[in-house]
Design an enzyme around this catalytic site. Structure first.
Site, PDB file in Angstrom:
ATOM      1  N   CYS B  77      19.151  38.777 -37.129  1.00 59.62           N
ATOM      2  CA  CYS B  77      19.260  40.254 -37.485  1.00 59.62           C
ATOM      3  C   CYS B  77      18.122  40.717 -38.087  1.00 59.62           C
ATOM      4  CB  CYS B  77      20.355  40.313 -38.121  1.00 59.62           C
ATOM      5  SG  CYS B  77      20.947  42.231 -38.325  1.00 59.62           S
ATOM      6  N   HIS B 175      24.323  38.398 -34.228  1.00 57.21           N
ATOM      7  CA  HIS B 175      24.824  37.498 -34.955  1.00 57.21           C
ATOM      8  C   HIS B 175      25.483  36.394 -34.291  1.00 57.21           C
ATOM      9  CE1 HIS B 175      23.949  39.510 -38.775  1.00 57.21           C
ATOM     10  NE2 HIS B 175      24.316  40.679 -38.089  1.00 57.21           N
ATOM     11  N   GLU B 177      26.407  33.631 -35.495  1.00 57.37           N
ATOM     12  CA  GLU B 177      27.607  33.072 -36.438  1.00 57.37           C
ATOM     13  C   GLU B 177      28.977  33.831 -36.332  1.00 57.37           C
ATOM     14  OE1 GLU B 177      25.097  34.947 -37.350  1.00 57.37           O
ATOM     15  OE2 GLU B 177      25.532  36.097 -39.073  1.00 57.37           O
TER      16      GLU B 177
END
EC number: 4.3.2.10
Lengths: 251, 193
Positions: B77, B175, B177
């Site tokens: 990011c 992202h 994650e």
């Protein structure tokens, strides 16, 4: 292409999911972590946890829950309910929340929106707005929609954007709980007025209601609780039908 | 595996740590130069505003350290954006690892872009076992201009670089994650580089 988001909302009290959750195949439907994982696996795009407990220990139980959700769930989630300061938000983000949602505290002290977006970035600041249409005009309500104010919805929405929020979660009190569809006229007007994403909330009853709120209401995301919790609408069926109707979804 | 997440005070890094934990790896936070240099893999995260994040990097000297690292480094990011030449956000000079600039989306679209978008034109081993048009979760107001170092692109008003690669340096705008099983696959791929 960016897709429209389907967002189940979980009400949390004292660290447990409140009533209205009826997944037959879950070992503990009261455990928000188990439920959140289930929704992530079923295709939910995002989750919202709304803490409605009023106890002194509220803060700690919420932190514990957020930590556990962040540990086990691989999709983004927003936490709301009783957040009123920069410190509150700092704590929740450190526990792993992706976004926080503020409501009454933003109405009482609008500069909180500026403080949060400057410190943490707009992307994690959601402002929830509960409003009711009275005599042809939409007015903002506080405390879960129970306390009316003189504030007009569209003026407030504009201010929320200007102060730096990243998203608006709009709940129509006229539609909430009716299962008769979302407030698409007001939603469309909001979407034209501001240039940040809008989450539609209140009124979901059928799959077509979701399709309508994306097409007519121009919503970027749609939030619902009971239709998902009671298994009335399966997220996969919902997304397939939205796709069939030409709406971009993640399948 | 010795896996370090650069900790310079920017953003929600807990989620990245948890994502590696779900894959069975213990990623440690660090702002110590020696620890970072000696790690096998380095994650460079970032959420928030570019100029203040760059300021924090400079205060710790990490702005000089990161471009010299030789092991695989993954910027996520804002981390990826700071690895570019320049970003319009706060008129900020970046680390110059990726030869591209970061611009703000126009008001022709909702800003920030928030949600799941497809990744296309996938090129690198970082996307092994990930398909064209799979979905990743994005939340950003600024984008890296498409360039030769792009290893994935996404479309939001224009086609932009949603992942970049230059030597041992990798950057992703999305992202991983938070991007379900597809994101987990990407993190796994990074660990196997």
């Amino acid at each position: 292409m960016l897709t429209k988001r389907i967002v189940p909302c979980l009400d949390i009290k004292d660290g447990r999911t409140v009533k209205g959750v009826n997944f037959v195949d879950l070992r503990d439907a009261g455990d928000p972590v188990v439920l959140a994982k289930q929704y992530a696996d079923l295709g939910a795009d995002e989750l919202v946890f709304l803490d409605i407990s009023a106890t002194q220990e509220k803060r700690k139980t919420m932190h514990d829950m957020v930590l556990k959700v962040a540990e086990q769930v691989n999709i983004p989630f927003t936490v709301g309910g009783g957040i009123s300061s920069v410190e509150d938000v700092d704590d929740l983000l450190h526990c792993g929340a992706d976004k926080v949602s503020i409501n009454s505290s933003a109405v009482k002290r609008p500069v909180l929106i500026n403080e949060l977006s400057e410190k943490f970035g707009s992307q994690c600041v959601v402002v929830a707005v509960d409003a009711k249409k009275i005599g042809g005009e939409w007015f903002v309500h506080l405390a879960g929609g129970t306390i009316p104010t003189e504030i007009k919805l569209f003026e407030w929405a504009k201010e929320i954007e200007e102060r730096g929020a990243g998203e608006i979660l709009f709940t129509s009190m006229n539609h909430d709980g009716t299962k008769a569809g979302f407030a698409n006229e007001a939603l469309a007007k909001l979407s034209e007025l501001v240039n940040i994403p809008i989450i539609a909330s209140g009124g979901a009853g059928t799959i077509q209601h979701f399709a309508d709120t994306f097409k007519k209401g121009k919503a970027d995301a749609a939030l619902a609780a009971s239709v998902f919790h009671f298994g009335e609408i399966a997220i996969i069926d919902l997304k397939k039908e939205l796709k069939r109707q030409g709406i971009s979804v993640r399948l | 595996m010795n896996l370090k997440i650069v900790n310079y005070g920017a953003g929600n890094i807990k989620s990245i740590q948890f994502a590696f934990q779900r894959l069975g790896y213990n990623a440690q936070l660090s702002n110590n130069a020696d620890e970072i240099i000696n790690a096998e893999k380095v994650i460079f995260p970032g959420v928030g505003e570019a100029s203040s994040a760059m300021k924090m990097l400079k205060e710790t000297g990490l702005d000089l350290l990161i471009p010299k690292l030789s092991q695989p480094v993954l910027g996520i990011c804002l981390g990826m954006q700071l690895m570019c030449n320049y970003t319009e956000e706060g008129d900020t000079k970046g680390l110059g690892i990726f030869k591209t600039n970061v611009k703000r989306f126009s008001n022709g679209v909702k800003v920030p872009q928030m949600g799941w978008n497809t990744v296309e034109n996938l090129k690198s081993d970082l996307f092994k076992n990930i398909n064209e048009k799979d979905y990743m979760y994005l939340i950003h107001s600024y984008y890296a201009e498409n360039c030769e170092e792009a290893i994935a692109t996404s479309d939001y008003e224009i086609e932009y670089a949603s992942a970049l690669e230059n030597g041992n340096f990798y950057g992703v705008q999305f992202h991983p994650e938070k991007s379900g099983t597809t994101g987990e696959q990407l993190l796994k791929n990074f660990l196997e580089l």
